[in-house]
Scaffold this active site. Structure first.
Site, short mmCIF file in Angstrom:
data_model
loop_
_atom_site.label_atom_id
_atom_site.label_comp_id
_atom_site.label_asym_id
_atom_site.label_seq_id
_atom_site.Cartn_x
_atom_site.Cartn_y
_atom_site.Cartn_z
N ASP A 73 109.26 28.33 -87.39
CA ASP A 73 107.94 27.67 -87.38
C ASP A 73 107.88 29.21 -88.37
O ASP A 73 107.03 28.46 -89.01
CB ASP A 73 107.64 27.47 -85.99
CG ASP A 73 106.77 26.22 -86.88
OD1 ASP A 73 107.06 25.35 -87.28
OD2 ASP A 73 105.66 26.15 -85.68
N HIS A 115 96.52 28.55 -84.26
CA HIS A 115 97.83 28.46 -83.64
C HIS A 115 98.21 29.77 -82.51
O HIS A 115 98.49 29.27 -81.28
CB HIS A 115 98.61 27.57 -84.24
CG HIS A 115 98.09 26.35 -84.31
ND1 HIS A 115 97.10 25.52 -83.48
CD2 HIS A 115 98.10 25.87 -85.63
CE1 HIS A 115 97.56 24.35 -84.17
NE2 HIS A 115 97.90 24.27 -85.24
N GLY A 123 102.81 27.24 -85.08
CA GLY A 123 102.16 26.69 -85.56
C GLY A 123 101.96 27.47 -87.25
O GLY A 123 101.10 26.72 -88.23
N ASP A 150 90.26 21.17 -87.86
CA ASP A 150 91.62 21.16 -88.76
C ASP A 150 91.95 19.64 -87.90
O ASP A 150 91.53 19.18 -86.65
CB ASP A 150 92.49 22.00 -88.06
CG ASP A 150 93.56 22.59 -88.10
OD1 ASP A 150 93.08 23.17 -89.84
OD2 ASP A 150 94.82 21.98 -88.84
N HIS A 152 95.07 19.03 -86.51
CA HIS A 152 95.52 19.70 -85.00
C HIS A 152 94.39 20.98 -83.83
O HIS A 152 93.52 21.33 -84.71
CB HIS A 152 96.84 21.60 -85.48
CG HIS A 152 97.64 20.31 -86.54
ND1 HIS A 152 97.75 19.97 -88.55
CD2 HIS A 152 99.06 19.83 -86.29
CE1 HIS A 152 97.96 19.78 -87.88
NE2 HIS A 152 98.76 19.20 -87.31
N ASP A 239 93.58 19.56 -93.49
CA ASP A 239 94.59 18.52 -93.58
C ASP A 239 94.50 16.94 -92.59
O ASP A 239 94.84 16.05 -92.97
CB ASP A 239 95.94 18.78 -92.84
CG ASP A 239 95.81 19.64 -91.02
OD1 ASP A 239 94.35 19.19 -90.99
OD2 ASP A 239 96.32 20.71 -90.40
N TYR A 278 97.89 20.53 -96.66
CA TYR A 278 98.82 19.97 -97.16
C TYR A 278 99.17 19.81 -98.92
O TYR A 278 100.49 20.35 -99.39
CB TYR A 278 99.75 20.30 -96.23
CG TYR A 278 99.72 21.61 -95.13
CD1 TYR A 278 100.27 22.46 -95.01
CD2 TYR A 278 99.40 20.54 -94.41
CE1 TYR A 278 99.78 23.35 -94.11
CE2 TYR A 278 98.71 21.68 -93.04
CZ TYR A 278 99.30 22.65 -92.96
OH TYR A 278 98.72 23.45 -91.66
#
Length: 349
Positions: A73, A115, A123, A150, A152, A239, A278
């Site tokens: 990752d 993250h 992340g 974000d 996330h 995102d 992204y």
């Protein structure tokens, strides 16, 4: 960077093409020093990342690198140490400008790596520039508010400050089973001296601009009254935009500009950083509009000619089209979330 190829240069180029740089002061960042980094990260983690980042050996990953989260990752590609050190240094530089009173708003769009943990990459985040920036701000400002837009959950920043009353973290994010990082429930409110200084706003798929901004304004209004911050850091991961490969929210740039304008209206030092995003062209569209919001400039809907112009086809328009995913955020659900958060904030008034 593999996940977001050329995104930083694309964003800067679009901001430049719109003529916004003339109203800004551009500062060369310094690479974060070891002294900067150890204010949060462990020396062992820093040294491991530095060592394997310098190696092109395909067998360089082992149990130690896995322990530090480096691998699938978060691959330690050649040169990654220098790059993430520069990103961290840029956020620290931005914070220093606010500390010195050189500006009231500072921006580092390549930042926002929320993250990363003290001794673990996660992340696709290696050094947590957000935490380092907040720690720098704390040298001048008594109370710092962190706001995370974000998609996330901003878990790394929350973990860093969950036990202090000097930094409040507020994260608006998608929260559903199996969605990374799996944290950020409404019940996660901090601990010890930091109890009630962690605010999580778990959202379901399909939220749209108007509802998102309404949630933001209602919660952040209560946060401001309860916490009374001296400075704010806002992570503007894009995102949640419609069209993003994460395919979760229906937002356009207007949701982000509405939230940032709310923070600007407080007239206290503000540090803006980037984050996820992204669909590269849409992310650059969003950050250009956020930059223009800070500068009180209105941008033409026509993307100007510049070296990345073809990337904005076929529309070549600045706007992001709203998504049409089913909105799973009922009024009752949102009202319950906001009510719970306001009840918790009463404990710190």
């Amino acid at each position: 960077m593999g996940k977001v190829p050329e995104r930083a240069d694309m964003a800067h180029s679009l901001i430049e093409a719109y003529g916004l740089l003339s109203d800004m002061r551009i500062l060369p960042p310094h690479e974060a020093t070891e002294q900067d980094l150890v204010s949060f990260h462990s020396r062992d983690y820093i040294e491991c990342l530095k060592t394997i980042s310098a190696s092109n050996d395909p067998e360089k990953y082992d149990e130690t690198t896995e322990q530090f989260g480096l691998g699938y990752d978060c691959p330690a590609e050649e040169g990654i140490f220098e790059y993430v050190s520069m990103v961290a240094g840029a956020t620290i530089t931005a914070a220093e400008c606010l500390n010195n009173g050189e500006c009231t708003v500072a921006i580092n769009w390549p930042g926002g790596w929320h993250h990363a943990k003290r001794d673990e990459a996660a992340g696709f985040c290696y050094f947590n520039d957000v935490v380092l920036g907040i720690l720098k701000l704390r040298e001048k400002f008594e109370r710092v508010l962190y706001v995370d837009l974000d998609l996330h959950h901003g878990d790394g920043v929350e973990d860093a400050f969950c036990a202090t009353a000097k930094v409040m973290t507020v994260s608006l994010h998608k929260y559903s089973p199996g969605f990374f990082p799996g944290t950020g429930s409404l019940e996660s409110i901090g601990m010890s001296k930091g109890k009630y200084y962690t605010v999580n706003v778990p959202l379901q798929e399909g939220i749209q601009d108007e509802q998102y901004c309404d949630v933001f304004e209602r919660i952040l209004g209560a946060v401001k009254d309860a916490f009374n911050p001296d400075a704010v850091v806002c992570q503007c991961g894009a995102d949640g935009l419609s069209g993003d490969p994460m395919a979760s929210f229906n937002l356009t740039s207007q949701a982000y500009t509405g939230c940032v304008q709310c923070l600007l209206n407080w007239n206290i030092p503000l540090l803006l950083v980037g984050g996820g995003g992204y669909h590269i062209a849409n992310t650059c569209r969003c950050w250009a509009q956020l930059t223009s919001t800070v500068l009180h400039r209105t941008l033409s809907s026509d993307i100007p000619e510049h070296k990345y112009f073809p990337e904005y086809g076929p529309s070549y328009d600045l706007s992001v089209t709203p998504g049409n995913r089913s909105n799973q955020n009922s009024k009752d659900y949102i009202d319950e979330v906001i009510s719970t958060i306001k009840e918790n904030l009463e404990y710190i008034r």
